[in-house]
Design an enzyme around this catalytic site. Structure first.
Site, PDB file in Angstrom:
ATOM      1  N   LYS A   1      48.667  84.382  38.514  1.00 41.29           N
ATOM      2  CA  LYS A   1      48.132  84.002  39.826  1.00 41.29           C
ATOM      3  C   LYS A   1      49.356  83.704  40.688  1.00 41.29           C
ATOM      4  CE  LYS A   1      47.798  79.068  38.816  1.00 41.29           C
ATOM      5  NZ  LYS A   1      47.008  77.850  38.882  1.00 41.29           N
TER       6      LYS A   1
ATOM      7  N   CYS B   1      45.834  79.020  29.678  1.00 45.65           N
ATOM      8  CA  CYS B   1      44.758  78.083  29.308  1.00 45.65           C
ATOM      9  C   CYS B   1      43.392  78.723  29.124  1.00 45.65           C
ATOM     10  CB  CYS B   1      44.669  76.992  30.366  1.00 45.65           C
ATOM     11  SG  CYS B   1      46.253  76.181  30.629  1.00 45.65           S
TER      12      CYS B   1
ATOM     13  N   GLU C   1      48.574  75.134  37.159  1.00 48.62           N
ATOM     14  CA  GLU C   1      49.952  75.536  37.436  1.00 48.62           C
ATOM     15  C   GLU C   1      50.047  75.878  38.919  1.00 48.62           C
ATOM     16  OE1 GLU C   1      51.880  78.378  34.888  1.00 48.62           O
ATOM     17  OE2 GLU C   1      50.728  77.690  33.176  1.00 48.62           O
TER      18      GLU C   1
HETATM   19  C1  UGA Z   1      43.432  76.037  34.481  1.00 47.39           C
HETATM   20  C2  UGA Z   1      42.421  75.003  35.015  1.00 47.39           C
HETATM   21  O1  UGA Z   1      42.022  75.364  36.350  1.00 47.39           O
HETATM   22  C3  UGA Z   1      43.020  73.602  35.019  1.00 47.39           C
HETATM   23  O2  UGA Z   1      42.041  72.657  35.435  1.00 47.39           O
HETATM   24  C4  UGA Z   1      43.488  73.259  33.591  1.00 47.39           C
HETATM   25  O3  UGA Z   1      44.112  71.988  33.532  1.00 47.39           O
HETATM   26  C5  UGA Z   1      44.497  74.313  33.140  1.00 47.39           C
HETATM   27  O4  UGA Z   1      43.864  75.617  33.170  1.00 47.39           O
HETATM   28  C6  UGA Z   1      44.929  73.943  31.736  1.00 47.39           C
HETATM   29  O5  UGA Z   1      44.071  73.957  30.852  1.00 47.39           O
HETATM   30  O6  UGA Z   1      46.087  73.537  31.546  1.00 47.39           O
HETATM   31  P1  UGA Z   1      45.555  77.334  35.459  1.00 47.39           P
HETATM   32  O7  UGA Z   1      45.624  78.020  34.123  1.00 47.39           O
HETATM   33  O8  UGA Z   1      46.800  76.798  36.058  1.00 47.39           O
HETATM   34  O9  UGA Z   1      44.536  76.076  35.375  1.00 47.39           O
HETATM   35  O10 UGA Z   1      44.927  78.411  36.437  1.00 47.39           O
HETATM   36  P2  UGA Z   1      43.732  78.483  37.508  1.00 47.39           P
HETATM   37  O11 UGA Z   1      44.222  78.160  38.871  1.00 47.39           O
HETATM   38  O12 UGA Z   1      42.549  77.765  37.032  1.00 47.39           O
HETATM   39  O13 UGA Z   1      43.455  80.073  37.456  1.00 47.39           O
HETATM   40  C7  UGA Z   1      43.062  80.707  36.230  1.00 47.39           C
HETATM   41  C8  UGA Z   1      42.810  82.175  36.471  1.00 47.39           C
HETATM   42  O14 UGA Z   1      41.645  82.374  37.271  1.00 47.39           O
HETATM   43  C9  UGA Z   1      43.932  82.905  37.199  1.00 47.39           C
HETATM   44  O15 UGA Z   1      44.130  84.157  36.586  1.00 47.39           O
HETATM   45  C10 UGA Z   1      43.409  83.025  38.620  1.00 47.39           C
HETATM   46  O16 UGA Z   1      43.949  84.103  39.342  1.00 47.39           O
HETATM   47  C11 UGA Z   1      41.925  83.230  38.373  1.00 47.39           C
HETATM   48  N1  UGA Z   1      41.055  82.851  39.521  1.00 47.39           N
HETATM   49  C12 UGA Z   1      40.938  81.548  39.890  1.00 47.39           C
HETATM   50  C13 UGA Z   1      40.336  83.848  40.174  1.00 47.39           C
HETATM   51  O17 UGA Z   1      40.423  85.051  39.829  1.00 47.39           O
HETATM   52  N2  UGA Z   1      39.510  83.484  41.210  1.00 47.39           N
HETATM   53  C14 UGA Z   1      39.353  82.184  41.596  1.00 47.39           C
HETATM   54  O18 UGA Z   1      38.527  81.916  42.526  1.00 47.39           O
HETATM   55  C15 UGA Z   1      40.095  81.189  40.932  1.00 47.39           C
END
Ligand code: UGA
Length: 436
Positions: free
Chosen positions: A317, A258, A153
């Protein structure tokens, strides 16, 4: 490969709308179908119902060129070569995924599809679903494929057009090649595999990423206890090319629609197969412990119950308006259950999704608060006027769980800046640059 396949996308949520708009931008003929008539009317008039960078332009271009249409009925499916199912699969009260939207779509497609069409499921569905859907559709002349989506997202358009890979799970390689043709122009390797492996890749990828985050958040908690600096530890970890720098930024915990669902889904698939996967189970448990840890840290910095905590950020996020399973809301909820008065500001999240009170802007949140807590990494928080923040707060204390507030700006404003896993003495300009 069909030279000009007609693609029907079923479901115009963020995955479906992104897929439809991006595929039309690659030259495919796309009809996007959704049973929500009001949404279809809005889309046909160029109104985009979700907040996703670059998506509005692609939708408008698609409508203008005539390569993208929106419809509230399944009529267009009779002409479809490929149908992409992009439907919600919410978790039920018993923890299983609700496949009723997908099955309702298959009910509508059954009498409509022409022989030889391919139905590919992009929704995240339990391992084994392709087989289940093949039986449910009950049309041996139609191929059902697993085609999981890896969009994030907030970066959905870029992730769709330049993904790390496209995964296609099929029983017949020729069907796989036809489906791969839909992605012609997407800059990525295409992995054609069996359907069950394709379904498992999706769960394994999300769970692995969540495990990486749980791990780095555990290291950050340990840094708090032993006085190490997590930014230094991560810099040392990330320079090992076998580990790499991605998904190693500590934060308030992970969330969204997700990761929580998919880690639970993988654990459930394993249990159903008669196995426990302890690492997978611990990944989610560690995240809950992390929320509790953050709450303890905030309460240590703001010890008197009845005090006021200003919170910046409610979405899970930055770059999205989504508050589903948001770590920010989990932490706010825990603080409130401990009797702490919180007031929240988020620049994008709909006020309706945030428990009140909600402030109108980032500065009014700080009025008479005893501490400012940053829970989402919105750029406007990093750019905020820290002098103004210091004037409004009752006590000059900031807890930044995302590591985005400049230690120099905070120090100049007379604020004491606490960050996850980073001792106060290391908050100089050199270490500040680690996350940038
Ligand atoms: C996630 C996956 O990254 C995608 O590849 C997948 O397609 C998607 O789920 C899905 O299944 O539809 P998303 O949920 O949009 O994507 O979010 P992310 O950007 O992956 O972040 C997930 C969580 O991890 C957030 O709460 C974010 O703040 C946290 N995060 C991410 C961290 O705390 N540190 C980081 O370095 C990266």
């Amino acid at each position: 490969m069909d030279p000009d396949p007609h693609v029907v996308v079923v479901g115009v949520g963020y995955v479906g709308l992104t897929a439809a708009a991006c595929l039309s931008s690659l030259g495919r003929r796309v009809t996007a179908v959704d049973v929500d008539e009001a949404r279809i009317v809005r889309l046909n008039s160029g109104e985009i119902p979700i907040f996703e960078l670059g998506l509005d332009r692609l939708v408008l271009d698609g409508l203008h060129s005539g390569r993208l249409r929106f419809a509230a009925t399944y009529d267009a499916c009779s002409e479809a070569d490929i149908v992409l199912l992009c439907l919600p699969t919410p978790t039920t009260a018993t923890g299983e995924l609700d496949l009723s939207y997908v099955e309702a779509a298959l009910d509508s497609l059954r009498p409509t599809l022409r022989s030889g069409a391919i139905v590919a499921c992009k929704s995240t569905v339990p391992v084994g679903s392709q087989r289940r859907f093949t039986g449910y559709l009950d049309r041996p002349d139609i191929s059902v494929a697993a085609n999981p989506e890896f969009l994030r997202e907030g970066r959905a358009v870029a992730d769709f057009l330049e993904p790390d890979r496209v995964v296609i799970g099929v029983d017949d390689e020729n069907v796989g090649r036809r489906l791969a043709g839909v992605y012609h122009g997407v800059d990525a390797p295409i992995q054609i595999t069996d359907p069950t492996s394709a379904e498992l890749i999706k769960y394994a990828a999300n769970t692995y990423l969540a495990a990486k985050l749980s791990f780095v958040n555990e290291i950050s908690r340990l840094c708090d206890d032993v006085g190490a600096d997590v930014s230094e530890v991560v810099a040392g970890l990330a320079s090992d090319h076998r580990i790499g720098p991605s998904f190693l930024t500590p934060g308030p915990g992970w969330g969204g629609s997700c990761f929580p669902k998919d880690t639970r889904g993988l654990a459930a698939a394993a249990r159903a197969a008669g196995h426990d996967l302890p690492l997978v189970e611990a990944t989610a448990a560690s995240n809950e412990i992390h929320f509790d840890h953050l709450v303890s840290r905030i309460l240590q910095l703001c010890p008197d119950i009845g005090q006021r905590v200003a919170v910046w950020g409610a979405t899970f996020k930055a770059g999205t308006d989504d508050v589903r399973d948001s770590p920010a809301l989990a932490i706010i909820d825990r603080l409130r259950r401990r009797g702490v008065d919180t007031v929240v500001f988020d620049p994008v999240a709909a006020t309706a999704g945030i428990p009140p009170p909600v402030a109108d802007d980032l500065y009014s949140t700080c009025i008479d608060a005893d501490i400012l807590v940053v829970l989402t990494e919105w750029p406007e928080f990093a750019e905020a006027d820290m002098h103004k923040v210091a004037q409004l707060l009752r006590s000059p204390t900031v807890y930044d769980s995302r590591g985005i507030i400049s230690s120099r700006a905070a120090a100049r404003a007379g604020l004491t800046l606490h960050r996850s896993g980073r001792p106060l003495r290391r908050l100089d300009d050199a270490t500040e640059s680690r996350w940038s």
